[in-house]
Design an enzyme around this catalytic site. Structure first.
Site, PDB file in Angstrom:
ATOM      1  N   HIS A 131      -9.459   9.749   2.419  1.00 13.44           N
ATOM      2  CA  HIS A 131      -9.081   8.619   1.568  1.00 13.44           C
ATOM      3  C   HIS A 131      -9.320   9.025   0.118  1.00 13.44           C
ATOM      4  CE1 HIS A 131      -8.670   4.632  -0.100  1.00 13.44           C
ATOM      5  NE2 HIS A 131      -8.297   4.185   1.083  1.00 13.44           N
TER       6      HIS A 131
ATOM      7  N   GLU B  14       0.863  -1.183   0.000  1.00 13.70           N
ATOM      8  CA  GLU B  14       0.000   0.000   0.000  1.00 13.70           C
ATOM      9  C   GLU B  14       0.897   1.230   0.000  1.00 13.70           C
ATOM     10  OE1 GLU B  14      -2.901  -0.235   3.161  1.00 13.70           O
ATOM     11  OE2 GLU B  14      -4.141  -1.642   2.041  1.00 13.70           O
TER      12      GLU B  14
ATOM     13  N   ARG C 135      -1.182   9.354   0.991  1.00 19.53           N
ATOM     14  CA  ARG C 135      -2.613   9.587   0.781  1.00 19.53           C
ATOM     15  C   ARG C 135      -2.998  11.050   0.595  1.00 19.53           C
ATOM     16  NH1 ARG C 135      -5.835   5.497   4.722  1.00 19.53           N
ATOM     17  NH2 ARG C 135      -5.193   3.769   3.427  1.00 19.53           N
TER      18      ARG C 135
ATOM     19  N   ARG D 203      -1.480   9.218   8.842  1.00 18.36           N
ATOM     20  CA  ARG D 203      -1.338   7.796   9.189  1.00 18.36           C
ATOM     21  C   ARG D 203      -0.855   6.976   7.997  1.00 18.36           C
ATOM     22  NH1 ARG D 203      -4.952   3.462   8.641  1.00 18.36           N
ATOM     23  NH2 ARG D 203      -6.375   4.969   7.703  1.00 18.36           N
TER      24      ARG D 203
ATOM     25  N   HIS E  89     -11.778  10.027   6.175  1.00 19.55           N
ATOM     26  CA  HIS E  89     -11.544   8.605   6.440  1.00 19.55           C
ATOM     27  C   HIS E  89     -11.076   8.325   7.862  1.00 19.55           C
ATOM     28  CE1 HIS E  89     -10.607   4.481   5.434  1.00 19.55           C
ATOM     29  NE2 HIS E  89      -9.305   4.640   5.616  1.00 19.55           N
TER      30      HIS E  89
END
Ligand code: SIN
Length: 538
Positions: free
Chosen positions: A228, A113, A274, A370, A335
């Site tokens: 997100h 990811e 992100r 995060r 998110h």
């Protein structure tokens, strides 16, 4: 009106709450309070997976470095160290208890990811990782005779006596129940519902953050809201998450002209952090006058896609999208809250007897942004640690007693008494439910439009002006779940907006178009606390 006495009270039943319950159950009676069905938590909906340094090619030190880098300089290093070092043991516990992570042959399968330098994301049933973890933890907790559950029960406020937490008031079936406990753990999850576009389930209304604030707890890093990048954007479809793991498996972002664009924004393209991907999508949407972009996985083998992402495949099919053939319309959505109730590495807050773990807490492990799939791991590691610490605190409270607010004396732990305690305060809301729903919708839109992915002084001040119009709601008492949720969402909205105004610079997920660089004091943390003069931001 009923009072209940228990040793330990847990508010919220996602991964952190259940993991804590397992530790606390060894030391006394545990009551787990859930606002809805026990399955309604962000954990249940988590798709992508859980990051852990367990593969042959990985090391905890590399997981540490990736987490610190994603956090953009604001992670608390001791908290990250605990996360990555204790993570493997907590995952192995789960495997012992029957968690079925996906495998390649006989070995665990790890996916990629964004912002990870190794393939380290474990997943289950393709894209139903959270559901599998909930299955295992729910079964474990159900087998413990000292754990009881109270569902469809909304926490109203914490019981605070002489600066210590002695339990909580809970609303169930239009009645307030007083629950006395030696130690109380908040594990209520996040606050995505504060935004009109969110991946979070309906229960994520920031309740734990708001009740902790009202009780005098310190909250930290509230300006850091993670958006997100890829959430389904189709008429009549829900705001359904399209896991980052899809980009990890090669999905490409394209604008409405079908052009791939991420390389123009970051060398890591689709696997950039992100916040970078979310802002790039917004830029492309503005540039092409569109309200979405596309996520394209059509170049991958159809059978692979169906097997790797079965839940996403079947959900999209319900909305006439075959992800093996069609590009998927997406746009970002709120998110995850990096900020929350400030705790130490054992889940302890500044209020004696009050603990927090999971998304509601701010251990500082995520810094300003995060790292993908670190949140389930955080729930496991810090749920466990908070459980151990709360059990110790419970042992310090005089055996057999808990504070009794009605008399200032103590009552027996096992005692369940009828009390004459009424709903505190006489300021019961007279808002009609239609008014309440209108304000809820306007609040969520306001936060999306003015305190969203890209903020500036003007948008934040405008948001504050509008929030102040509803400030009277913070002084009201409510005897319905929707009313309590509105008050909590508004409290969290104030905390996010005040903190975002205070940070005059861009760090991690907090991006201000009027201060695009980090400011000179960027390495501080912004905290929020309730004082007699109102919300104090420092
Ligand atoms: C995802 O599957 O993309 C969500 C994972 C996460 O937020 O950590």
């Amino acid at each position: 009106m009923q009072s209940i006495a228990t040793d330990f009270l847990i508010i919220g039943s996602g991964i952190a709450g259940l993991r804590a319950a397992m530790e606390l159950a060894k030391h006394g009676n545990v009551l787990v309070v859930t606002k809805d069905l026990p399955t309604e938590s962000s954990t249940e909906y988590a798709q992508g997976g859980v990051a852990v340094a367990l593969s042959d090619e990985d090391e905890v030190g590399i997981h540490f470095e990736d987490t610190i880098k994603a956090g953009d300089g604001l992670c608390r290093e001791d908290a990250v160290k605990v996360l990555v070092e204790e993570g493997p043991a907590r995952i192995l516990d789960l495997i012992d208890w029957g968690a079925e992570f996906d495998k390649e042959g006989t070995k665990l399968a790890f996916t990629m990811e964004a912002a990870h330098t190794k393939r380290r994301i474990l997943h289950a049933h393709g894209d139903s990782t959270g559901r599998e973890l909930m299955r295992v933890l729910t079964n474990k907790v159900a087998s413990l005779s000292t754990v009881r559950r109270l569902q469809f029960s909304t926490a109203v406020d914490l019981i605070i006596q002489d600066g210590s937490c002695g339990g909580a008031y809970v609303l169930k079936d239009n009645e307030i129940i007083t629950i006395y406990a030696k130690a109380t753990l908040l594990s209520t999850g996040g606050a995505g519902q504060v935004y009109s576009r969110t991946t979070n389930p309906a229960v994520a209304t920031g309740d734990g953050m708001a009740i902790a604030y009202r009780a005098g707890a310190v909250l930290e890093d509230m300006e850091f809201v993670q958006f997100h990048p890829t959430v389904l954007f189709a008429p009549s479809a829900p705001q359904f998450l399209l896991s980052e793991a899809m980009r990890g498996e090669g999905a490409v972002l394209r604008n409405i002209f079908k052009e791939s664009f991420m390389k123009n924004y970051h060398p890591d393209a689709e696997l950039a952090p992100r916040d970078v991907v979310s802002r790039a999508i917004i830029s492309e949407m503005v540039r092409t006058s569109s309200n979405h972009v596309f996520l394209d996985l059509t170049h991958r083998d159809a059978e692979f896609v169906k097997n790797r992402f079965p839940r996403i495949y079947s959900t999209c099919l319900q909305y006439d999208l075959n992800i093996t053939k069609d590009m998927i319309p997406v746009s970002p959505a709120a998110h995850y809250m990096m900020g929350g109730v400030k705790t130490d590495i054992n889940g302890a807050t500044n209020i004696k007897g009050l603990y927090a773990a999971g998304e509601v807490a701010c251990t500082g492990v995520h810094g300003a942004n995060r790292l993908a799939s670190n949140s389930l791991l955080e729930g496991l590691v810090y749920g466990y640690r908070a459980g151990v610490a709360a059990a110790q605190q419970g042992a310090e409270v005089r055996e057999g007693t808990v504070p009794d607010l009605r008399t200032g004396s103590s009552i027996a732990l096992s005692e369940v008494v009828e009390s004459g305690l009424s709903l505190r305060g006489s300021n019961l809301s007279n808002l009609r439910s239609s008014e309440l729903e209108e304000i809820r919708t306007s609040l969520r839109r306001l936060m999306w439009d003015r305190v969203g992915i890209i903020r500036c002084g003007e948008s934040l001040n405008d948001a504050m002006k509008n929030l102040l119009k509803w400030k009277y709601i913070l002084d009201m008492d409510f005897n319905t779940r929707r009313g309590l949720e509105l008050k909590n969402m508004l409290t969290v909205a104030f905390m996010i907006t005040e903190s975002a105004l205070a940070r005059k610079g861009s760090v991690g997920a907090h991006y201000r178009s009027d201060f695009k660089e980090k400011d000179e004091n960027w390495q501080r943390h912004i905290s929020v606390v309730k004082t007699s003069e109102g919300m104090k931001v420092s």
